[in-house]
Structures are given as structure tokens and as C-alpha cells.
Design a protein around this motif. Sequence first.
Motif: not given
Length: 608
Positions: A139-159
Motif C-alpha cells: 500500500k502506497v501513501y502520498l502526503v496530501p500536498s505531494g505529487e507523483v512526477e510520473a513523466v516518463g524517461l527522456a534524455a537531453q543533450v546541450i549542443y
Amino acid sequence: MKLWPLALAALVALGVAGCEGRPKSATTGGAKSAPRTGPSIAVFDLSGGVPEREEAGLLGPPPGRRRAFDSLLKTMGEARRDKDTRGLFIRFGQAHLGMARAQELGDLLADARTSMPVYCHADELGNATLLVASRGCSKVYLVPSGEVEAVGLAAQVIYMHRLLADTLHLDLDILQIGKFKGAEEPLTRDGPSEEARESLESVLVDLRAAWLDGIGKGRPSAGVSGAAEDGPFAAPAAKARGLVDEIGYLDEAKDAAKAACGAVREVTRYGSGSTSAGPELDDLLRVFAGSDDTTPQVMVLRAVGSISMQSGGAFGGEEGITEKALGRRVRQLADDDAVKAVVLRIDSPGGSALASDLIWHELMKLRAKKPIVVSVGDMAASGGYYLASTGNEIFAEPTSIVGSIGVVGGKVGLGAALEHIGVHVETFPAKKGDDAAKARAGYESPFVAWDDATRERVRDSMKGIYDLFLQRVSEGRKIPVEKVAASAEGRIFSGVEGKKRGLVDTLGGLGAAIARAKELGGLPSDGLVRVFPATPRFIDVLTGGEGVESEAPPLDLSKADPSMLLTHPLGSWLHETAPELEVFAQSLALLATHDRVVCALPFALVVR
């Protein structure tokens, strides 16, 4: 001056202080104290992080915080075997974990929840901690003011080519051996080559598949895996999408866990408030007495961070993997008859080619005497894989990064930039009138760009190191050079693809690697396991440790150790704003010091 009497006196003083009773409080008169016996939940507080190696301190890591990942696995096993433990409670807080460690921890908790409830609480969940929670928590509890930052995986490269070349007028002499290495591209291109794109995207595809598979196994409800890439979600939305079960505060989650488990108390096993986080007195006594335990054992040897020849830190500490320290430790293990097998735990993007080869040689000598099982954490790339190739067997998680067999070399020249603002630097060769000699003698100067002949000399040197790299992997893995070459040229792989290519033997974590080492070393399944080196402690200071520095040395790029860069204001800024990037900065900082060729992953790849 002898330090032993002083050391013993300090130890006695510590013992006396530890035995002194707590002062009585005037405010606890009729307060009901928590029970000290009876059924309990074992609390694991991960909010302070779970590093591969403890933070150094005068007497060890700060109490209850930043204990290493192997310590977490060991402590969790002990809690599960405790007859009073009725359930596990995991506090994530806002913790960030590496993806490979998250995968192993999730699998471990999934196994635990088959025999007892596993309750979890978070202030927020990111990609990696969502994997742990989904895979391993009942069972998973999350604080009322919390957030699930489920945004997927990605990579960034700076040129930065246009900034560096067109605006700042810098001379960029960055070379690589291997079309997939991608070393020079952020500096010399305005976007990725097809080879670099292919290498990075193939790894991301594998990581995403393993990540979603873990989430789906733990939470098979329809739509949960899709929601994992559709955030961020506030607490109510996260619950509605099935990513968490309940919304509540930490104390409410603990109360619910105790009620569900029939527990009357909680025992903090790891993290803040832990009763087992301080220096172990028996270890100190063993060192002072000069006695060695002759019990047959498996030794876990940590190799974490960037690779360099030598490094110094205050109070006997060190930064990263050094040839000086790790080489000596390997020789000690080779001569220790009690050590029947070694687990080499690696988490490194590489670094010095010279140091990598020297350590490789010592590890192969160790392997001739006793088995080495390599456990890859989040990464064993470039020089890190150079070391990994010494293992009789290599274990890695599906989300581990392996490979990057290639080399990087070069420098950034300032001459043209200075000319642009009216500053001229003239080189006077001793071989008067010879332009080639002039260019060659200024080879290491930051004010002179390489001519074509010098650049080819550097490329030839890099090719020689690259060929040696292939030979070392071939010898360590016992596979033909041609097969190694097919997976080289700087390309990186997930643990899954690495296994298909013969770079990895078994998919599994540190626990599985230790179990295999016990088998190879002829030890029973409950055989003794120790970690080497232990947490830096008071004894390291008294005996010299790795060498004590009274203060950080100045930033001198002509002879500086890469770890010194992090004592500079720029390094301090990096430590405060992006600590996960420090190890990558160290591995490539060698190019600004005494190395012109390194075995290092030429970009930061942090998956969480």
C-alpha cells in the motif's frame, strides 16, 4: 610521535560517553513510553538518499543518514529474519534513486511482501521511486500536498558549437575513437549525428521497457503503466489513476501499517533515527588489536565514481576510484586467505585510461587467486567497464548502463578567443625557424591550436589505447577481439542488450552477485559477507588512511587532480546545484589537467 596511546584513550573516552545515561527530563513525568518489545514494523527511511558509498566523516557517516546501498540490503534482510518483525515501512520522502538501485530494491520488496505487508509513504514520487513503490509496496501513501512526477524517461543533450566557436571563438580540438562515442558533438555540432542518436535512443527504449515492466508487475491494474508517463499528478489525481492507494501524512501511514500488521511499536532500521548507523565498536577494536578474522568470507569491494591515478580528501577520505587506493585494496584481498571470493561493485562512467589499465592488471592478478563477481550498479561505462571486464561473471540490472568501449581526447584552445579581444600569445620554439617544432612543443598549451600533424599524433595515441581497451576486454571476458569490437566504438547498452552481446552474464542485482560469489568461493548460503573498504572512521585519521590533507589545494590546471576542481567555487556551485553531475565532471576534468586521452563516458547520463 606514536598515535596508539592517543587512539586508545579516545576509544575509551567514546566508550565512557556511550555508557553514560541520558539526562532525565522534567517534562516526561507521567508520559507513557513506547513499548520496547513485542511485534514491530521495521522502518526504512530513504529520504536522505541511498548512495553506493557512505559519506566520509570523522567517526563515519552522519548518524542514521547516507549509509550505503549494500548496507540497506543487509539491514533489510536482517529485519525480515527478526521474529518480531510483522511488516516493513518504507519512507521515501523526496528521495531520488538511481534506476538500477530502484529496480533491485523494488524486486527485494516484492519478495518481502509475499510474507508480510510492505507499507510505503512519500512526499513525492519520481520515475525511479514510482518503480520501487509500484513493484514492492502493498500500500502506497502520498502526503496530501505531494505529487507523483510520473513523466516518463527522456534524455537531453546541450549542443554549444555556435556559442563556443562563433561567439567565443574557441579552438575545439576534441577527438574520439569510435563513431558512437559522441564526445565532440556537443562542442562541434549543433545537433546529434545519426550514430549518437541511435546509441542513446536504443538505451532509452530498453530502460523504458524495463521501467514499465516493473511498474506493471506490481500494479497490474489497467491504465497504471500508461499513467506512469502521463504526469505529473497531484495527490487526488494520482490516487484516481491508481498510482497510489491512500492520501495521508507520515504518522497516519505508520499508524495504519501498525494496525494492519498487529504491531505495537516501530523500529527504525535505516536512515534518520536508525539505531545501527554509527561506527561499529567491534570493528574498531579489531583494528586496534591488530587481529584479523580468519572466518571464510566474501568481500564486497566498492568501486564508485570517476577513475583517476590518485586523489586526496580530508580525514582520510577520497573522491572516486583511484589507482593508489583501489590497487592497494585489491592486493590486500589477494593476500587475505580468509577472503574466498570478491564482489566488485561498480558504479562509474570511467576516467583515466592509465589508471583503468593499472587497476585492471591488479584485478586480473586477484582473479588468478580467487573468483571475482562484478555487480554493476547504475553504470559501468568506458573505464568502468574496463574494470568490469575482469570479473569471472558480470551481473547487471536491466536498467544498468554498460559499454562505451572507446576513448576521448583533446583540448579547448583559447588563442583565437584572446586574439578576438586583442590579446596575442607568441610561442618561441628552441628549434628556431621550424614551424612544426613550434606547433609540437606547444602541444599542451591552452593558447595554441593543434596543427594537422600534431592532431594525427594524438589520434594515433588514442587508437593505441583503444586497441588495448579491446584486448583487455577480450582477455577478461574470454571472447574474441572481433566480437568485442562489434559492441565497441563508444556505444552504450542497457543491461538487457549487454547480456545479448556478451558484455553481461546475468541480469540481477548486488544480492544475486553476492549469492553467486558464495557459490564460487565454496561458502554456504549464510556465509559471512563483509564490505571493503569500511566506512571511513576515526582510525583512518589516526593511521593516515589514504593521506590526510590539512586544506584543499589550489586550483592549478597544470597539475591538479580532478577532484580538486570540486573544491573550487565553480565545483562548489556544481555540488550544490547538480551533485549527480559531479562524477561526470571529474571524469572529463582529466582532459583539462594532465591527461590528453581518457576512457570516459563523454556526457552525463543520469536516469531517475
